[in-house]
Design a protein around this motif. Structure first.
Motif, PDB file in Angstrom:
ATOM      1  N   THR A 118      72.837 117.741 -36.385  1.00 10.83           N
ATOM      2  CA  THR A 118      74.185 116.777 -36.038  1.00 10.83           C
ATOM      3  C   THR A 118      74.260 116.136 -37.475  1.00 10.83           C
ATOM      4  O   THR A 118      75.228 115.811 -38.050  1.00 10.83           O
ATOM      5  N   ALA A 119      72.982 115.718 -38.014  1.00 14.93           N
ATOM      6  CA  ALA A 119      73.129 114.832 -39.144  1.00 14.93           C
ATOM      7  C   ALA A 119      73.749 115.774 -40.482  1.00 14.93           C
ATOM      8  O   ALA A 119      74.460 115.159 -41.091  1.00 14.93           O
ATOM      9  N   GLN A 120      73.311 117.024 -40.426  1.00 17.10           N
ATOM     10  CA  GLN A 120      74.000 117.921 -41.279  1.00 17.10           C
ATOM     11  C   GLN A 120      75.675 118.177 -41.202  1.00 17.10           C
ATOM     12  O   GLN A 120      76.372 118.215 -42.157  1.00 17.10           O
ATOM     13  N   ASP A 121      76.093 118.138 -39.877  1.00 14.05           N
ATOM     14  CA  ASP A 121      77.356 118.197 -39.481  1.00 14.05           C
ATOM     15  C   ASP A 121      77.998 116.953 -39.991  1.00 14.05           C
ATOM     16  O   ASP A 121      79.193 117.074 -40.649  1.00 14.05           O
ATOM     17  N   LEU A 122      77.486 115.640 -39.841  1.00 16.91           N
ATOM     18  CA  LEU A 122      78.138 114.439 -40.099  1.00 16.91           C
ATOM     19  C   LEU A 122      78.231 114.330 -41.699  1.00 16.91           C
ATOM     20  O   LEU A 122      79.307 113.865 -42.280  1.00 16.91           O
ATOM     21  N   ALA A 123      77.243 114.719 -42.279  1.00 13.85           N
ATOM     22  CA  ALA A 123      77.264 114.802 -43.772  1.00 13.85           C
ATOM     23  C   ALA A 123      78.302 115.422 -44.456  1.00 13.85           C
ATOM     24  O   ALA A 123      78.973 115.106 -45.471  1.00 13.85           O
ATOM     25  N   ARG A 124      78.619 116.430 -43.694  1.00  7.47           N
ATOM     26  CA  ARG A 124      79.472 117.584 -44.256  1.00  7.47           C
ATOM     27  C   ARG A 124      81.117 117.285 -44.051  1.00  7.47           C
ATOM     28  O   ARG A 124      81.784 118.002 -44.083  1.00  7.47           O
ATOM     29  N   GLY A 125      81.053 116.329 -42.932  1.00  8.67           N
ATOM     30  CA  GLY A 125      82.344 115.995 -42.355  1.00  8.67           C
ATOM     31  C   GLY A 125      82.872 116.992 -41.358  1.00  8.67           C
ATOM     32  O   GLY A 125      83.967 117.188 -41.149  1.00  8.67           O
ATOM     33  N   LYS A 126      81.866 117.662 -40.769  1.00 10.95           N
ATOM     34  CA  LYS A 126      82.112 118.651 -39.911  1.00 10.95           C
ATOM     35  C   LYS A 126      82.190 118.100 -38.434  1.00 10.95           C
ATOM     36  O   LYS A 126      81.250 117.212 -38.069  1.00 10.95           O
ATOM     37  N   PRO A 127      82.862 118.770 -37.509  1.00 12.77           N
ATOM     38  CA  PRO A 127      82.738 118.294 -36.093  1.00 12.77           C
ATOM     39  C   PRO A 127      81.280 118.482 -35.400  1.00 12.77           C
ATOM     40  O   PRO A 127      80.568 119.629 -35.707  1.00 12.77           O
ATOM     41  N   SER A 128      80.569 117.524 -34.770  1.00  9.58           N
ATOM     42  CA  SER A 128      79.318 117.634 -34.323  1.00  9.58           C
ATOM     43  C   SER A 128      79.420 118.415 -32.920  1.00  9.58           C
ATOM     44  O   SER A 128      80.363 118.450 -32.273  1.00  9.58           O
ATOM     45  N   GLU A 129      78.275 118.637 -32.325  1.00  9.79           N
ATOM     46  CA  GLU A 129      78.097 119.179 -31.064  1.00  9.79           C
ATOM     47  C   GLU A 129      77.595 118.241 -29.991  1.00  9.79           C
ATOM     48  O   GLU A 129      77.341 118.499 -29.117  1.00  9.79           O
ATOM     49  N   ILE A 130      77.663 116.707 -30.459  1.00 11.77           N
ATOM     50  CA  ILE A 130      77.092 115.765 -29.732  1.00 11.77           C
ATOM     51  C   ILE A 130      77.690 115.864 -28.300  1.00 11.77           C
ATOM     52  O   ILE A 130      76.866 115.270 -27.220  1.00 11.77           O
ATOM     53  N   ASP A 131      78.908 116.256 -27.821  1.00  8.41           N
ATOM     54  CA  ASP A 131      79.331 116.362 -26.498  1.00  8.41           C
ATOM     55  C   ASP A 131      78.772 117.389 -25.573  1.00  8.41           C
ATOM     56  O   ASP A 131      78.910 117.478 -24.413  1.00  8.41           O
ATOM     57  N   PHE A 132      77.860 118.478 -26.476  1.00  8.60           N
ATOM     58  CA  PHE A 132      77.329 119.513 -25.756  1.00  8.60           C
ATOM     59  C   PHE A 132      75.802 118.956 -25.533  1.00  8.60           C
ATOM     60  O   PHE A 132      75.118 119.961 -25.216  1.00  8.60           O
ATOM     61  N   LEU A 133      75.426 118.055 -26.106  1.00 10.96           N
ATOM     62  CA  LEU A 133      73.923 117.693 -26.184  1.00 10.96           C
ATOM     63  C   LEU A 133      73.964 116.331 -25.326  1.00 10.96           C
ATOM     64  O   LEU A 133      73.736 116.430 -24.195  1.00 10.96           O
ATOM     65  N   ASN A 134      73.802 115.217 -25.880  1.00 11.91           N
ATOM     66  CA  ASN A 134      73.778 113.907 -25.259  1.00 11.91           C
ATOM     67  C   ASN A 134      75.071 113.833 -24.305  1.00 11.91           C
ATOM     68  O   ASN A 134      74.830 113.507 -23.053  1.00 11.91           O
TER      69      ASN A 134
END
Length: 302
Positions: free
Chosen positions: A249-265
């Motif tokens: 998720t940190a890598q996604d955020l740093a690169r401006g990509k949508p994260s998978e947070i809705d499928f995790l927490n």
């Protein structure tokens, strides 16, 4: 064996690269940036024991994909249905499809779209795309595969490629245990831009991680999943084993990509609501990541 990697990112390129190095015929389906680099220079596989370029084929879609013997399905959870639909008509009855994705329900969602059996796989690797067509391994690398008629042969193939793999008797327990690990660390690492080791040194972090795990464990057990009693102790020890690891998720955020947070927490929050279980800490972490994503969107718009 003919192998197709759908989602040629850090996970797909790492495991696809190991199979490629072991002599299998691997085609990578991914973003233009990586596809161009792989086609021009090969995949740069950068691990603890190997660093070199491996000739490979890559494409941005499945239009010309030869029906493979094995599919490693590694796209982000939000893209499961769309990427799965691209496989329609490109799978033989005997094709083995493995879901190497975060979350607990991707195999079912993918199977519903493709009409093909999908074997869930839990991934324990730290890796990143360090550049176009360049996958860098940071640590770990084991897999846990769900039981199926093909699982033993697939396990032998991965073992021969240098991957430590086990066949999980209870894959739901394994999937949920990995989900809870991701819930514990991914959002905190992403919002703070911090690796696991220093994160846990900050006063109060252990308390937050503990509450995340307790909430998610309650939801899992209410869903009929047998979470082991020692999971929290194992999770609190992970930063000692992987102190320099940044979450996906940190890598996604740093690169401006949508994260998978809705499928995790977020998955824990949704299931908790269905079951009447309060999950305020998981909800707070989900919201923190979504706020950080929105802030980045605003900065790009400026």
């Amino acid at each position: 064996m003919q192998v197709a990697v759908i989602g040629a990112g850090a996970v797909g390129c790492y495991y696809g690269g190991l199979l490629l190095k072991a002599g299998h015929d691997v085609t990578f389906i991914g973003r233009q940036l990586h596809v161009d680099a792989i086609n021009a220079h090969g995949l740069l596989l950068d691990t603890k024991t190997f660093n070199g370029r491996l000739p490979a084929r890559a494409a941005t879609d499945t239009t010309n994909l030869v029906p493979p013997d094995l599919v490693l399905f590694c796209v982000k959870s939000a893209d499961t249905e769309a990427a799965g639909a691209s496989l329609a008509g490109r799978l033989r009855p005997e094709t083995a499809v493995l879901s190497l994705q975060n979350g607990v329900d991707n195999a079912e969602r993918l199977s519903a779209v493709t009409g093909h059996a999908v074997i869930p796989v839990v991934v324990y690797v730290g890796s990143e795309m360090a550049g176009p067509g360049h996958v860098r391994h940071h640590g770990g690398g084991g897999l846990a595969i769900g039981p199926s008629a093909a699982s033993e042969a697939l396990a032998q193939m991965f073992q021969a490629a240098g991957v430590n793999i086990t066949i999980a008797d209870d894959i739901s327990k394994t999937l949920w245990s990995k989900l809870i690990i991701n819930c514990a660390f991914n959002a905190l690492s992403a919002v703070a831009g911090i690796s696991y080791g220093p994160m846990l040194e900050v006063e109060g972090t252990r308390d937050v991680v503990t509450r995340v795990v307790q909430e998610a464990t309650a939801v899992a057990r209410a869903s009929g999943v047998a979470i082991p009693d020692d999971l929290l102790a194992h999770i609190l020890n992970i930063p000692t084993l992987m102190p320099n690891q940044m979450s996906s998720t940190a890598q996604d955020l740093a690169r401006g990509k949508p994260s998978e947070i809705d499928f995790l927490n977020g998955h824990v929050v949704r299931k908790g609501a269905e079951l009447g279980i309060a999950t305020p800490t998981n909800q707070a972490l989900q919201l923190m990541v979504k706020l950080a994503e929105r802030a980045k969107e605003g900065r790009r718009a400026d």
